[in-house]
Design a protein around this motif. Structure first.
Motif: not given
Length: 290
Positions: A115-119, A147-156, A174-179
């Motif tokens: 529901a958000s644009e920041d999935v 993506t612009e969230e690469e760093k934060s997701s790698l920190q997680n 998990v390797v996510a892939v956007g649309k």
């Protein structure tokens, strides 16, 4: 390595080169501690070396999903042939009997919903103490390479790896892939290798062209994601090709629980993963079983 990836003859570099001999049945895990090996042996069958995961963690980002409206009814029907449940702690605690005694890939990342644009914005949603209470066999964390969230997701990811290492619990990256992302060989070579280099003991990614390059260049086991719903014959063929090309397992969700006959589909995928069925013979088995 960049030169090899960019070389049109790179396949010759990866294929046919003997892999290092291992005393343990899980790739790259010879030197981890006993407790982690015990958990990995619950995930990966010691006889086949492979795993069949059932993903039903979709609700954490998608809400109620077609085929998973009633987890309490769906999961018991499919449990017999599944090695690992990949799920959220809420779904497990509320709907899945612990008496099944299956290995658990616990979804530990959380974030915005569809529901958000920041999935792609996520945080660590489950701490190590709760993973221990859940008796997790591994902890799953989503990453957003490119993506612009690469760093934060790698920190997680690395925070979860550090916590898991303290207690002998593997982390599944998990390797996510956007649309709008290009799902090509080069991307998956990058993403899977980065997650492994950061310490993830298992990688979940998508099947792609020249997949044998991806598995050969990744020093830890790769499990393929089933992805969007495919015709049963196509899904079984994809699973077969992935195993033939070096995958150590299959993590299917919609291609099982949205199949015409989910139970027969589960059994057919298990035949590929553990009994060396081809896509064709597995589909024939599916048609006979359903």
């Amino acid at each position: 390595m960049a030169d090899v990836v960019g070389n049109k003859n790179a396949k010759d570099y990866y294929i046919g080169v003997p892999q290092p001999k291992s005393s343990f049945h899980v790739k790259g895990m010879d030197h981890v501690d006993w407790g982690m090996k015990d958990r990995l042996s619950r995930i990966f069958n010691p006889k086949s070396g492979n795993t069949l995961m059932l993903a039903f963690d979709h609700g954490y980002i998608m809400g109620s999903t077609f085929g998973l409206e009633r987890l309490d009814l769906v999961i018991p029907e499919l449990a017999e042939d599944i090695d690992v449940f990949m799920a959220t702690r809420g779904g497990l605690r509320s709907c899945v009997p612990p008496t099944f005694n299956k290995a658990i890939a616990l979804r530990c990342s959380a974030g915005s919903t569809v529901a958000s644009e920041d999935v792609i914005k996520e945080v660590i949603g489950v701490d190590i103490e709760d993973a221990i209470r859940m008796n997790a066999s591994c902890m799953a964390v989503q990453t957003f390479i490119g993506t612009e969230e690469e760093k934060s997701s790698l920190q997680n990811l690395v925070k979860t790896i550090d916590a898991g290492n303290r207690y002998g619990i593997p982390t599944l990256g998990v390797v996510a892939v956007g649309k709008n992302m290009v799902r090509d060989t080069r991307f998956f070579l990058l993403a899977t290798r980065v997650l492994a280099e950061l310490g993830a003991q298992i990688i979940k990614t998508y099947y792609c062209d020249e997949f044998e390059k991806v598995t050969a260049a990744c020093p830890v086991p790769i499990v393929i994601a089933g992805g969007k719903k495919l015709p049963e014959e196509s899904a079984l063929e994809m699973a077969y090709k992935a195993i033939q090309e070096g995958a150590s397992g299959v993590d299917m969700g919609r291609n099982i629980f949205q199949a015409e006959n989910p139970k027969a589909m589960t059994k057919a995928v298990a035949k590929i993963v553990h009994e060396k069925y081809t896509g064709k013979t597995a589909y024939e088995f599916y048609m006979d079983t359903k």
